[in-house]
Design a protein around this motif. Structure first.
Motif: not given
Length: 222
Positions: A148-159, A163-169
């Motif tokens: 179980s946990g979460y994932l953040h995806i930052i501004d994925p359609t920015n050109t 594309k940054h992402y981070y999370g904790y599981w």
């Protein structure tokens, strides 16, 4: 001049501008609405709940320009029983047909039920690679285990930007068994808009697997 009137008058400058002290909970007691755009608001918008079917090889979610940030919340994800199965994430610009290159800097804290195996482990896996970025390695196959946990995806359609992402599981590792706390962060090495994020089960690293069960919630951040 009454006390209330004097107090209000003291919060007006000589040029007729209201000072900050003029605004408080009481002074706005009767306000029922404000003009559009006058107050910037934000919220977490529920988009999707996916209950993973047994035998599914991945769980795929569409990313659009509607939101600048997405959050995936994984609840008791369980791969099909294999020797120390894994779960991870990958990103695509073409609906999941191919995956983009990623670089990450992940680490894991582990601690056994009996107090043993306490350590910090470097879990950097994707070094400008299209391979998936793993959540905790080697999940227990016990019937009561899962991840179980979460994932953040930052501004994925920015050109313009990567594309940054981070999370904790969190998962139960079979050795010990032990608590496996995985902190995950990285970037997709592309300026092309991402349109798909995939949660994928494997085992023995890079060997295809399927899910047994689990739930994933998707949120957009306004």
């Amino acid at each position: 001049m009454g006390t209330i009137t004097r107090g209000f008058a003291n919060n007006i400058t000589t040029s007729g501008v209201l000072r900050p002290g003029a605004f408080n909970n009481s002074s706005f007691d009767s306000v029922t609405s404000v003009p559009d755009g006058s107050v910037e608001a934000g919220s977490m918008v529920f988009l999707n709940k996916t209950t993973i079917s047994s035998g599914a090889s991945s769980a795929n979610f569409t990313l659009t320009s509607t939101y600048k940030e997405y959050i995936l919340l994984g609840i008791n994800l369980k791969p099909t029983t294999n020797s120390e199965p894994d779960v991870g994430v990958n990103f695509s610009t073409d609906g999941g047909s191919t995956f983009v290159q990623k670089t990450n800097s992940n680490y894991e804290f582990v601690h056994g039920e009996a107090g043993a195996n306490g350590q910090i482990i470097d879990r950097t896996i994707s070094n400008n690679s299209t391979a998936m970025d793993y959540f905790p390695f080697n999940i227990s196959t016990d019937s009561d285990s899962g991840i179980s946990g979460y994932l953040h995806i930052i501004d994925p359609t920015n050109t313009t930007h990567m594309k940054h992402y981070y999370g904790y599981w969190m998962a139960m590792h079979p050795s010990g068994p032990r608590s496996s706390n995985h902190f995950q962060a990285g970037y997709c090495n592309t300026t092309t808009a991402l349109d798909t994020v995939s949660i994928i089960p494997e085992y023995s690293e890079h060997t295809a697997n399927t899910f047994a069960s689990g739930t994933i919630l998707l949120y957009g951040i306004v």
